[in-house]
Structures are given as C-alpha cells and as structure tokens.
Design a protein around this motif. Structure first.
Motif, PDB file in Angstrom:
ATOM      1  N   THR A 147     -34.662   2.578 -10.648  1.00 40.12           N
ATOM      2  CA  THR A 147     -35.922   2.137 -10.055  1.00 40.12           C
ATOM      3  C   THR A 147     -35.805   2.081  -8.391  1.00 40.12           C
ATOM      4  N   ARG A 151     -37.361   4.580  -5.624  1.00 34.65           N
ATOM      5  CA  ARG A 151     -37.791   4.318  -4.560  1.00 34.65           C
ATOM      6  C   ARG A 151     -37.562   4.626  -3.245  1.00 34.65           C
ATOM      7  N   GLU A 161     -45.957   3.171  -1.794  1.00 31.35           N
ATOM      8  CA  GLU A 161     -46.122   2.806  -3.163  1.00 31.35           C
ATOM      9  C   GLU A 161     -47.372   1.868  -3.056  1.00 31.35           C
ATOM     10  N   VAL A 162     -48.502   2.081  -4.001  1.00 38.24           N
ATOM     11  CA  VAL A 162     -49.579   1.399  -3.942  1.00 38.24           C
ATOM     12  C   VAL A 162     -49.870   0.573  -5.276  1.00 38.24           C
ATOM     13  N   GLU A 163     -50.073  -0.645  -5.369  1.00 35.06           N
ATOM     14  CA  GLU A 163     -50.154  -1.215  -6.658  1.00 35.06           C
ATOM     15  C   GLU A 163     -51.735  -1.191  -7.230  1.00 35.06           C
ATOM     16  N   THR A 164     -51.912  -0.555  -8.292  1.00 30.09           N
ATOM     17  CA  THR A 164     -53.320  -0.471  -8.810  1.00 30.09           C
ATOM     18  C   THR A 164     -53.518  -1.538  -9.910  1.00 30.09           C
ATOM     19  N   ILE A 214     -44.218   2.388  -9.510  1.00 28.21           N
ATOM     20  CA  ILE A 214     -43.607   2.158 -11.095  1.00 28.21           C
ATOM     21  C   ILE A 214     -44.329   1.166 -11.485  1.00 28.21           C
ATOM     22  N   LYS A 216     -46.477  -0.633 -14.824  1.00 29.28           N
ATOM     23  CA  LYS A 216     -46.674  -0.912 -16.318  1.00 29.28           C
ATOM     24  C   LYS A 216     -48.097  -0.365 -16.722  1.00 29.28           C
ATOM     25  N   THR A 232     -43.330   1.668 -18.905  1.00 29.18           N
ATOM     26  CA  THR A 232     -43.272   1.683 -17.566  1.00 29.18           C
ATOM     27  C   THR A 232     -43.130   3.165 -17.079  1.00 29.18           C
ATOM     28  N   LEU A 532     -40.244   5.974 -17.222  1.00 26.32           N
ATOM     29  CA  LEU A 532     -39.010   5.170 -16.880  1.00 26.32           C
ATOM     30  C   LEU A 532     -38.015   4.797 -18.144  1.00 26.32           C
TER      31      LEU A 532
END
Lengths: 583, 583
Positions: A147, A151, A161-164, A214, A216, A232, A532
């Motif tokens: 990971t 990155r 990297e954007v958290e949704t 990355i 879940k 993941t 992953l």
C-alpha cells in the motif's frame, strides 16, 4: 527506557557493548548451570545467557520464565561460540546482568512458530497470538509495503487520494448491500459501499483529473473460501484518457510494485490478449500464462470416425502435457475422476499417449487408427513422450472444464511456481452477457462501461458482439484488477440503460445523481480497481486472502475473536425504531 | 490522445509549440472579432484565442461555448501582449486551430469561482460542482498531501499500517454506535468502530511494535457544526515506550508535516504544560498560545471591599487586553453581552481602564479606590493604556467563561493569525472526572489509560487527584490529537474497572477479548490518535471540518447530493428479519 536495541539489531560489531532489550520469551533451554533464553520481538530473536556461576539468583529467575512472558533484560553483547547462521543476530548472545518480568503469560493454546500446532479455528479465536507468528506478521508487513508503494507511485503520477463516504445510499441492483439504520432519519437506512464507483466518477465530473483511494468495500454475500464481507480495493480513475493511457499507467504501477516490493524487474511490456483469444486458447478470461499447454481444437480431425461422443458435440479440444506419456492407468483414472467432479462437470476424458517409439496409444483406439492419432498429434504439435488429453461437449462448458484440467496438469508438472510472475492484460471483453434464465442482457462490467466506439453500430443489430472498452489485469491466473473507459455522453448512456432493461424511471431512481452530474460537463474518463487482498496474497504466495488480513471473518461472517456480530440492547433497537422479527 | 499538456503547463518557453489541451470553459470574452476563452482543469487556466479573421467558422463555434462545456483544442502557443502575472500561464495564450466540444453543460446553479454566489445548501446538493472551485479542491489536495506525508514519516519510523475491521461488535459504553444488521446471523448486529482502540491494543499484544492506520471512525451523535457521523483518525500505537518516547516521536511527525506540507520549520521543542497549569492560566485544556493575555487570579486583592459580587464567590480572575483602555462604552457593553450569552454563562463583566495618565476607571469605582485599582493592575502587570477584564464566580465555570472572553479579545485584537502556528503538549490530565449527576467517576480518556505510577497510592485515598499518563497535542487552541500510556497489567486494570464502577461481569462482557488477550503477555504500550479532519482544517485555515471532506453530511446526517439515508426495499428488511416500527 525499555530498550536500547531491538531483538534484531545486534551484530558482532556490537561485541562488548551494554544493551537493554525487551520482548517475548520464545524458548528457554537449560544446559547444566547455563540457561539460554531466546527473546523475540517484531525485528528478530536474540539469545540471552544466564550463568549459575556468575549470578545464581538471576539464573534461578530465568529458569522460571514461561513461554511468551514479556521481559526486559540488560547485559553485555558477547560473541557466540556456537554461531547460528540462520539468524541475523546469530553471531552474538547477551550475558544478562538484569532481568525484569514486564508481564507474565498463560501458556498459549498453540505454539508461536511458523509451523504451529494450532488448527484454523483456534488460531482465529486467538488471532492476536496467531499474529505473533513470523510468517503471519510478514504477510501484513508485505501488505503495508504494497500500500505504501502504491501510494508513492500514484502520488508521483499526480493522483490525489480522496476519501469517499462509507455511509451512502443503498442501490438494490448488484450484490446485496450491508445497511445501517439511521437514528436521526427514522425508517431510513444508509448502505455501506460495494465500491466507490459512483463517487469516483463524480470526482471526475468535479475535475479532480486523477483520483485514487485504497478503499474498504462491503458485500453481503454468502461467503466462499476466498470472500470476505469487507475487502479492500485500490480504486483509481482518470480524466481525458483512452484505454491505452490507463493500461500504460497501471502497468507502470504494477512494475513499480514488483520492483520496490519484490525486487523483480519487468523490462518487457505486459502481453495483451483479447477476451475471445483468452477463451479460445485457455478457456478462461484470466489465464495462467506461466505455462503453455494451449487448447487445440480438433473437432475437424476427430469427426467422421463413428465415435459418437465426438461426432455428436460441437466442440472437441485437447491439451498436450509434455513428457507425460508414461502416466499409469491409475494416474489417468485420477485425471478422469478430476474432470468428472460436479464442479468441473465433464462427462469423461480421452487420452492419447505419444509413445517414444512414434506409435500412439489411446482410450479410443477402437475408432482411430495409428495414422488418425498421428494426424491429431501433429495438429497438437505433440512430441514423442507427450500425453494428449481431450474433452468434448458444449463449447463454453467444455472450455471451462479443459481450463481446470490444464491448471491441474500445470500444478502436477510444477509449472505454476509461486515465485514466477506472468502478468497479462485481457482486453476487448464483450459489453454484454446474455442471461438464458431471464432472457436479457446484463452488463459484463457495469452499466457505465463504454462500448468500443467502432462497435456502436452493432448495438442495434447484434449487441452480443459489441466489445467493451474494458480490461483486466491478470497475473498467474488471478484477476488482480479491472476497469473500463466510462460512457460520458448521456445519449449513449441512455442507450445502454435501454439495452439493459432499465426504464428511465429506474435509471433515475438508481443513478439519478450521477446522471444529473453528467449534465454539467462530464469529461471523458476511465479507470480501474485492484483487489488489494488478492494482490497481497499473490505477492505473498498465499492460497487465500484471509491470511493477508489482520482480523478476517469466518465463512459465516463472524469475527470469532471479538464474537461479532452480536445481540444489541433493546434501547438501541428502540432508538432506531426497529423490531427484530425472527421467522 | 486528449491532451499534450495540462491547462497549467504552458510557459513562454513553449512559445511557438503546437499543443492540445482539454478542460472546462471557465469564461468567454468577445472583443470585436476576437473571442477569448479561459480553459480550466485541475492544474490551471490557459487563455485560448479565436480570431474571426483567421477562421470565421471556428470563431463562431467558440462564441457558442457555454460555461463549463468540456472542450478539446489544438493550437499554437503564442506570447500574450497583455500578460497576467496572477496566472502561472499568464504569459502565453493559444491560437486555436481546432476545437471539439467533448461534452456540453447545463448552466451551473452557482458560479464556479472562489467567491461563488452559491449558498451552502445548493453547494452541498451539487457538491460535484462545488468541488470544481479551486479553493475547495485545494483543501482536498492538502488533505492528500498531509496523509501522504504522515505515511511517509511513520513508515520511516518503522510503523506498519494495518487495516482493522469496520464491521465489529457494539460496545454500549461511550458514544452511540452505528449498527449493521447481519443477514447471516439473524437478530445480531455488527457495529461500526468509534475508533480502532481495542484492535490497536491487540496488535501490540501481537508484537506489531509500531502500528498506525488512517482510519475511518463512526459516531451516531447528534451533530453539531463541527461534527460528522464519519470522520478520520491518524491512529497510532507503540510498544515498549514511555510517555517521553511517544511525545518525541509524534512531535517529530508534526514537525515533518509542517516542514513538508507548509514549509514551516520548528527548531524548538514544543512547549509542555500540565493540565492544571493550562486550566489555571487559560481556563482550557486546549489553550491557544498564539497570544498571552493569561489569567491572573485576584480574589485576594478584590476581597474585603464590600463588593458582594467578588466577596461571595470563590474565584475572581482577569485578563489584561493590551492597548484597549480606549474601548468605548458600546464596545464594553458588547463584551458584557458576549460573556452573558447562555453558552458562556457569566453573570456580568467588570472592567478597569488603565488610563494613559496613570489613573484608573472601572465599572466598580464605587467599591475600589484608585490605589485599590492600582494594586490590582500591578498584580495583573497592566500598563497604562491597557484594559483589564474581570469575571467572578464558581471556579470551573468562570474559568471557562474567561477563556471564551480571552479568545474573543484575541480575535478582536488580531492575535489569532491563521498563518501562525503555536503547538503545545498538554500533559498530566486527571485520570478521573467526577460526575455530580451520577455521583461516580468516569475515565477522562478511556478505562485503559495508565495512571502516573507515582500517583497509584492515591487511587485508594483520593482518586480525583490521580494524574493520568495522558497527553494532548494542541495547536492554536485546537485539540489535534491525544493519547495515553495504557495499562498493561491486569491487576491495575481490574482496579481501574472497580473504580469506574464496572462489575467484573460487565468488564468481561464489554472488554472480555482484550482482557483475555492481556493474559498472554501484553507489552507496555501507549499511543495516540490525531483527528485528520481537524488537522487539515487547521493547515488550511478553515473554520469547519466539513470543507476538508469531499462529500460531507449535513447536520441531520444526510448526504443531500445522493439523498442518503433513504428507504430500503421490503425484501431487504425481510432478509434482515427487521420490522420498522415508527412511534
């Protein structure tokens, strides 16, 4: 201060130094007036020495240490007379002058060794002890490394990297969602994402240009050996790209991972194969190309010899197992049993032994002369000493069975070495799959996948022949990732929904916010997602994804260590306006 | 190929080159026979030129472009006569020879500019358009940079990022859990983690030594302006450490972030302050030390002057606002109104103006002579021209109110510059908080926090005085993170549970698996967690965490863009054995 060094640090160059170590007691060995204790931490194992003659009290203390006690010792680094070349610290030992037990331990329910005596169930219940085993921990170290390097590469390539969100809305189509009742919005539910697909496309509409996460993901499916309710993905999307751009960039990512994680260089481009070709040659959309043993169709050669099995079916094909002509009756029977297993489903297996003397011996000698067999062998490019294995039947089903037989033979012949990696792009997937049962087309990937623009006219005449701009990365027969160029024009999208049997209302209800977004200037875009867990498993040479997850669930979706899921309080149910109604 | 350059790439050095760009139409300006179009992507804006004299057809096409159309252009880079120093591409423009509309756009409901005309609600509904605004996107770029550099630092320090599960068990203590019904285990529920606390401690038991995770956490709480149902923590834990080790390592992390994200060097160690000191001087456990204005207790000085307000209360303290003696009646009334607001709760405000001529003027002149006021001013180290503001009452409540007043004055005086960063460690928190209502102690942090070992004897005699080995990192008055050294000995842990009113059964039910794990050799360990959302907000100079999340929820926990949560199908409820019972 608990330590000056870790248990993996000390070398002969530290000889004579004072050191303090902390760690777990791996084992103790008493040899007369000397007691040797191996102390372990994440970084290694160091040998401690307690000498009765030097300090009888300390020696007695050491003799009382149990397995997995947590201890702190101070002492002097000394050269070992009996060096251990298998350990990085094997040239030294510590002459201990102080010992403190930081914590005692009950005797663990299984040994903390690579080859433990613990079965699967007990190791899962005591997963925190299982994770102490070096090989298990190394899988998670590998996961971290993968990971991290993923990155690093994507950051270099300008990806953000954007958290949704994890709490999103439920979409009834597709796999089953996990849902989360909302207390503040009584009677309503969030759903956990099966993937960030819609959000990453929205981010392209937002002009983020290069996104990854990355992430879940969650699927409430009945679990098989290699499925987990939460898993993941390395999820990626790019704007203003064509298929070629995506393939190049993510081939680069995989090469980066091989280089920086496994120290393997791939100088050559990854080969590419169309879906049709992969099915024809390997009977699989994720062929293992570590070995050949390609399918050869021989329907023409075998027809017209009164062998009704071959005459009555549309598809006859074989593989050639190099050097296996000497297979015994028993071995051949085993292979026949293998292909007749219900999950493989062949009716039987025909073999031709290509003897070293140039003659042939087959299970269908009654119908085929030596010359007939010679013709077949020639078509298959079989050499003296080889074994030809033939299946016959309906095309797709037989290809699938022959694929399994090929993989089995590859394994038997040692051609599937876990340390050899053969990547492959599979491209030109069909856009639609026809489902016999419901008599309609389904999207092979998802409804946003763009057709190959050359095939758009076929949408009207022969949808089944339309190629998708979709691609999978396959390594060693494992589908590691896949994606597509998306449709960005609403006209084409509406066409797709129509073909997939979505009414405009249903499409609106399900994808409305994405459709709305697309009206405000959606760029051409495409992307892909890698599993992953599978990637780590592949790099680690594991057979299941479970071993590369810290706290996996079992096949009933239970975490047996923390005993989840579990009942909740009535007050919690009341707050959520829920009643449990067990049928 | 959609582009040879991005819209932020081109410079004067590219003069004369052929280029292809793709992006969104930011604006068009028609000036006679020339039309200028600004094309925008994530990387910048480039000016396009369409000249009627050169290509009338193309010029006409350009005139039809609407805002936010997605276009692709090819042309030649040329030097601009009218250069724009505010744009990185401001020295050049593109003389366009080809134009293709990749996608049209409806007129967006608000302008895609830094200072948009869109209100909060409409921007949230069209978040995908809001994210096109440069300042919003930059917050998320910053978030990416911060997480990337966090990982880089922690990786260098030997930390492993380990994913802990999202589907775990519910723990009734603490904040409210979001729960997830399990289909495969009817009547049972998973819960979403409020933090990975228990798992990270298990990983220490597993010998992982140094763990971190940038982890999604969930709390079903009634939302305030700065709370979200899902939020992100930088969660860390280390073994074989004392408080000093943890503080040093994470001070290093914060310095790394300041250096590599904001290009700010911190040469000095971060100051440290005990919780008691922070409360005494600033009335807060997260003081903003960008400015002084420290509390001075003056109960002794003000007592015995027949001023019943001061005589009747246990606590009188003031702050000194430099140079504010000239505050008008109106300004002072505003401050009085401020402290009397219900959320602040003071009864009134006493002021003393330290006039430039050395005299004093106060709202309590009736009770205090000029000499009395001089004594107070001396105690407060006030200079001529300063304004002393005094509150009185119950200690804790008054400290809290004076803290708010101090922050308000700091803001008024421009002492809270968003570009100045003043970090601070607050240490020695009390282990317990006494709750008047339930007449029992609660853990200030959580039940695994270790007491300061020097204070263990006080557990029996005066639990309220026991210091925890707990610490917070505070920057500019924002608590960015906090943690503690954990209890690793079961005897001390049982003692804690007892003091916190846990029966052994309840402790077992709630933390059983952790307690079991601790019996197999738990190492001394400790850690902390940072609020990523707050950290990004701080670095970005934002007032709310919402602006640094891609897809935040509103105060009712709704995502108004995707309209979640929402109703789910009856079949989904049936599968989950759930009935909705709205009261």
């Amino acid at each position: 201060m608990f330590r000056t060094h870790t248990c993996g640090d000390l070398r002969l160059s530290n000889n004579g130094q004072q050191t303090t170590l902390s760690g777990w007691v791996q084992r103790t060995r008493k040899m007369g007036g000397m007691t040797f204790v191996d102390i372990r931490d994440r970084y290694g194992i160091t040998q401690l020495v307690f000498n009765q003659d030097v300090n009888a009290g300390l020696w007695e203390q050491a003799n009382k240490l149990g397995r997995e006690y947590v201890i702190q010792v101070t002492g002097t680094v000394a050269e070992r007379s009996n060096k251990n070349a298998n350990m990085s610290t094997g040239e030294v030992e510590i002459l201990v002058s102080e010992l403190q037990v930081l914590n005692e331990s009950k005797t663990p329910p299984f040994t903390i060794e690579e080859n433990t005596d613990g079965g699967d169930d007990i190791r899962m219940k005591y997963r925190y002890l299982d994770l102490r085993r070096t090989n298990v921990r190394e899988n998670l170290e590998l996961r971290h490394r993968i990971t991290f390097e993923t990155r690093r590469y994507l950051d270099q390539m300008g990806f953000l990297e954007v958290e949704t969100p994890i709490l999103i809305g439920s979409t009834p189509e597709g796999a089953r969602d996990f849902v989360v009742p909302s207390r503040m919005n009584p009677g309503e539910f969030y759903a956990l994402p099966q993937s960030p697909q819609l959000f990453k496309q929205l981010l392209m509409v937002s002009g983020f240009d290069r996104y990854f996460q990355i992430a879940k993901c969650f699927r409430d499916e009945d679990l098989r050996a290699d499925r987990q309710p939460e898993f993941t993905q390395i999820d990626c999307e790019m704007s203003f790209v064509e298929q070629e751009d995506v393939l190049n960039l993510f081939e680069g990512m995989m090469k980066h991972l091989f280089k920086f994680v496994k120290d393997i260089d791939f100088a050559e481009d990854f080969p590419r194969m169309t879906w049709h070709e992969a099915m024809r040659i390997y009977g699989s959309d994720k062929p293992d190309i570590r070995f050949g043993m390609e399918f050869v169709e021989i329907k023409e050669e075998v027809s017209g010899h009164d062998f009704v099995v071959f005459d009555s079916v549309p598809y006859v094909a074989g593989i050639c197992a190099t050097g296996c002509a000497g297979y015994t009756r028993k071995q051949l029977d085993e292979l026949t049993d293998f292909v007749k297993k219900p999950q493989i489903g062949a009716k039987g297996l025909v073999y031709i032994r290509c003897e070293l003397d140039g003659t042939f011996k087959s299970s269908v000698d009654k119908f085929y002369s030596n010359d007939d067999l010679k013709t077949i062998a020639a078509k298959m490019n079989a050499q003296p000493g080889d074994l030809i294995l033939i299946l016959a039947g309906a095309k797709v089903k037989t290809q699938k069975a022959l694929c399994e037989l090929r993989l089995e033979m590859g394994a038997k012949l040692g051609l599937r070495d876990k340390n050899v990696f053969k990547p492959l792009w599979v491209i030109d997937f069909p856009l639609f799959e026809w489902d016999e049962e419901t008599q309609r087309y389904y999207a092979t990937h998802h409804p946003f996948t763009s057709p190959n623009l050359d095939d758009v006219p076929l949408l009207d005449t022969d949808p089944g022949q339309v190629r998708a701009t979709a691609y999978d990365m396959v390594i060693n027969g494992v589908e590691l990732g896949g994606g597509s160029i998306r449709i960005h024009e609403s006209e084409l999208q509406n066409r797709m929904f129509e073909l997939l049997g979505f009414t405009p209302e249903k499409a609106q209800a399900q994808f409305g916010f994405l459709m709305s977004a697309f009206q405000y200037g959606a760029p051409p875009h495409g992307g892909l997602a890698f599993g992953l867990d599978r990637l780590v498993s592949l790099f680690a040479g594991l057979d299941t994804i479970r071993d590369c997850m810290a706290f996996p669930k079992n096949n009933s979706g239970r975490d047996v260590m923390i005993d989840a899921p579990s009942k909740i309080d009535q007050s919690q149910l009341d707050e959520l306006n829920l009643v449990i109604d067990l049928k």
